[in-house]
Design a protein around this motif. Structure first.
Motif, PDB file in Angstrom:
ATOM      1  N   VAL A  89       0.830  -1.207   0.000  1.00  0.00           N
ATOM      2  CA  VAL A  89       0.000   0.000   0.000  1.00  0.00           C
ATOM      3  C   VAL A  89       0.865   1.259   0.000  1.00  0.00           C
ATOM      4  CG1 VAL A  89      -1.621   1.339   1.410  1.00  0.00           C
ATOM      5  CG2 VAL A  89      -1.999  -1.094   1.039  1.00  0.00           C
ATOM      6  N   VAL A  90       1.896   1.282   0.808  1.00  0.00           N
ATOM      7  CA  VAL A  90       2.778   2.445   0.857  1.00  0.00           C
ATOM      8  C   VAL A  90       3.508   2.616  -0.476  1.00  0.00           C
ATOM      9  CG1 VAL A  90       4.846   3.401   1.962  1.00  0.00           C
ATOM     10  CG2 VAL A  90       3.025   2.424   3.352  1.00  0.00           C
ATOM     11  N   SER A  91       3.946   1.530  -1.078  1.00  0.00           N
ATOM     12  CA  SER A  91       4.620   1.613  -2.374  1.00  0.00           C
ATOM     13  C   SER A  91       3.685   2.163  -3.449  1.00  0.00           C
ATOM     14  CB  SER A  91       5.142   0.242  -2.793  1.00  0.00           C
ATOM     15  OG  SER A  91       6.098  -0.219  -1.876  1.00  0.00           O
ATOM     16  N   ILE A 133       3.209   5.905  -2.949  1.00  0.00           N
ATOM     17  CA  ILE A 133       4.360   6.674  -3.435  1.00  0.00           C
ATOM     18  C   ILE A 133       4.324   6.782  -4.951  1.00  0.00           C
ATOM     19  CG2 ILE A 133       6.873   6.633  -3.661  1.00  0.00           C
ATOM     20  CD1 ILE A 133       6.945   5.428  -0.824  1.00  0.00           C
ATOM     21  N   VAL A 134       4.030   5.675  -5.628  1.00  0.00           N
ATOM     22  CA  VAL A 134       3.953   5.698  -7.090  1.00  0.00           C
ATOM     23  C   VAL A 134       2.843   6.637  -7.550  1.00  0.00           C
ATOM     24  CG1 VAL A 134       3.371   4.293  -9.107  1.00  0.00           C
ATOM     25  CG2 VAL A 134       4.993   3.438  -7.414  1.00  0.00           C
ATOM     26  N   ALA A 135       1.697   6.615  -6.889  1.00  0.00           N
ATOM     27  CA  ALA A 135       0.588   7.487  -7.269  1.00  0.00           C
ATOM     28  C   ALA A 135       0.938   8.955  -7.074  1.00  0.00           C
ATOM     29  CB  ALA A 135      -0.656   7.129  -6.454  1.00  0.00           C
ATOM     30  N   VAL A 136       1.593   9.290  -5.970  1.00  0.00           N
ATOM     31  CA  VAL A 136       1.979  10.683  -5.724  1.00  0.00           C
ATOM     32  C   VAL A 136       2.983  11.149  -6.764  1.00  0.00           C
ATOM     33  CG1 VAL A 136       3.229  12.178  -4.106  1.00  0.00           C
ATOM     34  CG2 VAL A 136       1.434  10.674  -3.274  1.00  0.00           C
ATOM     35  N   VAL A 137       3.950  10.323  -7.095  1.00  0.00           N
ATOM     36  CA  VAL A 137       4.934  10.694  -8.116  1.00  0.00           C
ATOM     37  C   VAL A 137       4.255  10.853  -9.468  1.00  0.00           C
ATOM     38  CG1 VAL A 137       6.942   9.852  -9.406  1.00  0.00           C
ATOM     39  CG2 VAL A 137       6.903   9.707  -6.914  1.00  0.00           C
ATOM     40  N   PHE A 138       3.324   9.965  -9.801  1.00  0.00           N
ATOM     41  CA  PHE A 138       2.618  10.050 -11.079  1.00  0.00           C
ATOM     42  C   PHE A 138       1.801  11.339 -11.170  1.00  0.00           C
ATOM     43  CE2 PHE A 138      -1.151   9.167 -13.679  1.00  0.00           C
ATOM     44  CZ  PHE A 138      -0.530   8.874 -14.874  1.00  0.00           C
TER      45      PHE A 138
END
Length: 78
Positions: free
Chosen positions: A45-47, A50-55
């Motif tokens: 979930v944390v990974s 992080i990917v969603a925020v960067v995207f």
């Protein structure tokens, strides 16, 4: 001679070895299956977060041009 990438690891290795104490410990052993599954799920979930925020932060934002024209070879105008 060690590469510069491994120098920090080699310097911290004695510190990590000094933290290990010999003797009996209570509660030592493998993790229970529900705890391990919870840790893996939380990591996933944390990974994904992080990917969603960067995207979201890295997607290009569309800005309308001032005069409605598209300037192909003028980077400052379009």
């Amino acid at each position: 001679m060690a590469s510069p990438d491994n120098v920090l690891f080699l310097l911290l290795l004695p510190v990590a070895a000094a933290q290990i104490t010999a003797g009996p410990c209570s509660g030592c052993g493998p993790l229970s299956l529900p705890l391990l599954a919870g840790l893996v799920a939380a990591d996933a979930v944390v990974s994904l977060l992080i990917v969603a925020v960067v995207f979201v932060c890295m997607r290009p934002r569309s800005r309308p041009t001032q005069d409605g024209k598209i300037y192909i070879n003028m980077p400052a105008r379009g």
